[in-house]
Write a protein that holds these residues in place. Structure first.
Motif, PDB file in Angstrom:
ATOM      1  N   ASP A   1       0.841  -1.196   0.000  1.00 50.32           N
ATOM      2  CA  ASP A   1       0.000   0.000   0.000  1.00 50.32           C
ATOM      3  C   ASP A   1       0.874   1.243   0.000  1.00 50.32           C
ATOM      4  O   ASP A   1       1.863   1.332   0.739  1.00 50.32           O
TER       5      ASP A   1
ATOM      6  N   SER B   1      -2.987   0.434  -3.902  1.00 45.84           N
ATOM      7  CA  SER B   1      -2.524  -0.910  -3.549  1.00 45.84           C
ATOM      8  C   SER B   1      -1.991  -1.592  -4.803  1.00 45.84           C
ATOM      9  O   SER B   1      -2.701  -1.690  -5.812  1.00 45.84           O
TER      10      SER B   1
ATOM     11  N   MET C   1      -6.616   9.024   5.901  1.00 42.96           N
ATOM     12  CA  MET C   1      -6.111   7.769   6.462  1.00 42.96           C
ATOM     13  C   MET C   1      -7.088   7.214   7.504  1.00 42.96           C
ATOM     14  O   MET C   1      -7.294   6.001   7.592  1.00 42.96           O
TER      15      MET C   1
ATOM     16  N   GLN D   1      -9.971   5.603   5.785  1.00 42.95           N
ATOM     17  CA  GLN D   1      -9.565   4.334   5.191  1.00 42.95           C
ATOM     18  C   GLN D   1      -9.111   3.318   6.249  1.00 42.95           C
ATOM     19  O   GLN D   1      -8.744   2.186   5.912  1.00 42.95           O
TER      20      GLN D   1
ATOM     21  N   ILE E   1      -6.357   3.311   8.059  1.00 41.06           N
ATOM     22  CA  ILE E   1      -4.941   2.951   7.888  1.00 41.06           C
ATOM     23  C   ILE E   1      -4.036   3.917   8.655  1.00 41.06           C
ATOM     24  O   ILE E   1      -2.836   3.974   8.401  1.00 41.06           O
TER      25      ILE E   1
ATOM     26  N   LYS F   1      -0.893   2.490  10.147  1.00 44.12           N
ATOM     27  CA  LYS F   1       0.109   1.862   9.288  1.00 44.12           C
ATOM     28  C   LYS F   1       1.229   2.848   8.948  1.00 44.12           C
ATOM     29  O   LYS F   1       1.021   4.063   8.912  1.00 44.12           O
TER      30      LYS F   1
END
Length: 488
Positions: free
Chosen positions: A90, A107, A146, A149, A151, A154
């Motif tokens: 990603d 991705s 983010m 989503q 994420i 991450k």
């Protein structure tokens, strides 16, 4: 023809617009209209002269001794490799090049590419504020995206498409040379935009994002198309602004500091929008171009761009329409407050008006007139407006074609695909065909080319460059680890 009627104010608090006698004779009207728009009708000799000026600008920009004085800067990029299909994971991408900017999650798995994105607005006060305000706004939007989503926890590599003139000092190091396209944020010019972004991300906190690559949107367009077409060697943007990049032989790049790892070729970001800033295009500049430049926030700069791009095309058309009206050749001399406002005739109107294939009803043109609160018009007025739009957009397409033909001739390759992105090219009904027609007349016989629409080069291209950089970094780390002696 309609009677003159009452003249509307040309703006709040302004004097009434003076209108010459209304011209009712059809032949005389046609003659006077053609005389006013004549400066936009240029023959091939003029466009060939543009090619000569462009080539001279390119060579000055590439020369070590002449670059400092060159207006077209020809910045070498540090994109050294294209995707090999092994990139996975990603990646985030930022696309900043106008009043809207996007954050994307991309991705990668081999040739599979999945994208999610969101558009954020940059308010006018931020565009004209400070660099800290701008990058804090960007960091805040990255975090919001983010979080949406899921994420935000991450650690993600990021590719940054920053579509303003920059001097590239490394793949993740680029200094803004000058703002364009309506931006004037204090404290950014001369500074590394990646550093400014990282500082804003640090101030925001709560996310782990590292910018591995900063690219221009032209490079993104090229990389995105090169992913599937190995003949792709030119990236072109025709949107809010205009710019191009291309693959140049390293031997022609005087600015390059060589070392043994040098590639034989390098992508050059031309920043060709600045052509004409030295007066080199004065032979074709009209009174309307001068007016647009005078009232822009970067007067005297980006002259070539101001004759082509979407940020200015609508205003050029508006100025011509207003001159026709004042001369009693359009709308029976009756305008509107909307039409009199600078910047109110959007470039999208040009595309909409030129989409009117059925002149029996002029549906799109009349809708544009209604949005501009114009009520005193006839079918002949619609035809004249369509004519003006077509002349202004054709000149823009032909000027862009002269630039592409110059690149094609300079590169000397037999087959070249040109990746094109941008709203002007994407939505104008005739831009593609006009460009193909003119490039064929200006290019060296034997050179074959095709224009291909780049699908989200600014987003996908940025992520691909970041993915390649991440892969190369991992490979380098593995090599270093394998080269270390075994201590056991």
């Amino acid at each position: 023809m309609p009677s003159q009627g009452k003249f509307r104010s040309s703006g709040k608090g302004s004097k009434r617009s003076s209108v010459k006698k209304i011209v009712t004779d059809p032949k005389e009207r046609q003659r006077l209209v053609e005389n006013i728009v004549k400066p936009f009708i240029l023959d091939d000799a003029v466009y060939k002269r543009v090619c000569d000026v462009m080539l001279d600008n390119f060579n000055k920009g590439l020369g070590k001794e002449t670059n400092a004085e060159a207006r077209v800067k020809m910045f070498p990029t540090y994109v050294r490799s294209v995707p090999d299909g092994t990139e996975e994971g990603d990646f985030l991408a930022l696309d900043l090049g106008g009043t809207n900017f996007r954050v994307l999650l991309i991705s990668l798995k081999g040739q599979e590419v999945n994208m999610e994105s969101k558009i954020f607005l940059i308010p006018q006060h931020i565009m004209l504020g400070t660099g800290i305000q701008l990058f804090d706004h960007i960091a805040d939007c990255i975090y919001k995206f983010m979080k949406e989503q899921k994420i935000e926890k991450k650690t993600l590599p990021l590719g940054f498409t920053f579509s303003f003139p920059c001097k590239q000092l490394g793949l993740a190091k680029a200094k803004l040379t000058t703002w364009t396209k309506g931006f004037k944020c204090e404290g950014v010019e001369g500074n590394d935009i990646v550093q400014l972004l990282h500082e804003a991300i640090k101030r925001k906190g709560d996310m782990e994002v590292e910018c591995l690559a900063v690219i221009n949107d032209t490079v993104g367009a090229l990389m995105s198309c090169a992913h599937s077409d190995r003949q792709c060697a030119i990236g072109l943007i025709l949107g809010t602004g205009t710019n191009a990049c291309y693959i140049e032989k390293l031997e022609n790049v005087g600015l390059w500091d060589s070392d043994y790892n040098d590639p034989k070729e390098v992508i050059i970001n031309t920043e060709w929008g600045a052509m004409g800033d030295d007066g080199g295009l004065d032979f074709l500049i009209t009174e309307y171009d001068k007016h647009v430049d005078k009232h822009s926030i970067n007067g005297g700069k980006q002259i070539y761009e101001k004759m082509i791009s979407g940020m200015y095309m609508g205003e050029i058309v508006r100025l011509v329409l207003e001159k026709l009206r004042r001369n009693g050749l359009l709308f029976g001399g009756v305008g509107s407050e909307e039409l009199s406002k600078r910047g109110r005739f959007y470039t999208k109107y040009v595309s909409e008006i030129e989409s009117d294939v059925d002149e029996s009803d002029f549906k799109s043109t009349k809708q544009v007139f209604e949005e501009l609160e114009l009520t005193n018009y006839t079918d002949e007025d619609c035809r004249i407006a369509l004519y003006v739009c077509s002349l202004v957009s054709t000149r823009a397409a032909y000027l862009a074609s002269a630039g592409i033909a110059t690149l094609l001739n300079k590169m000397g390759r037999k087959d070249v695909s040109v990746a094109v992105d941008g709203s002007l090219y994407r939505f104008h009904p005739h831009f593609h065909d006009l460009m193909v027609e003119k490039i064929e007349k200006l290019v060296t016989p034997g050179i074959r080319f095709k224009l291909m629409l780049s699908h989200d080069g600014s987003g996908k291209g940025a992520a691909l460059v970041a993915a390649v950089a991440n892969r190369l970094r991992d490979e380098e780390a593995k090599k270093e680890k394998d080269c270390k002696p075994n201590e056991d």
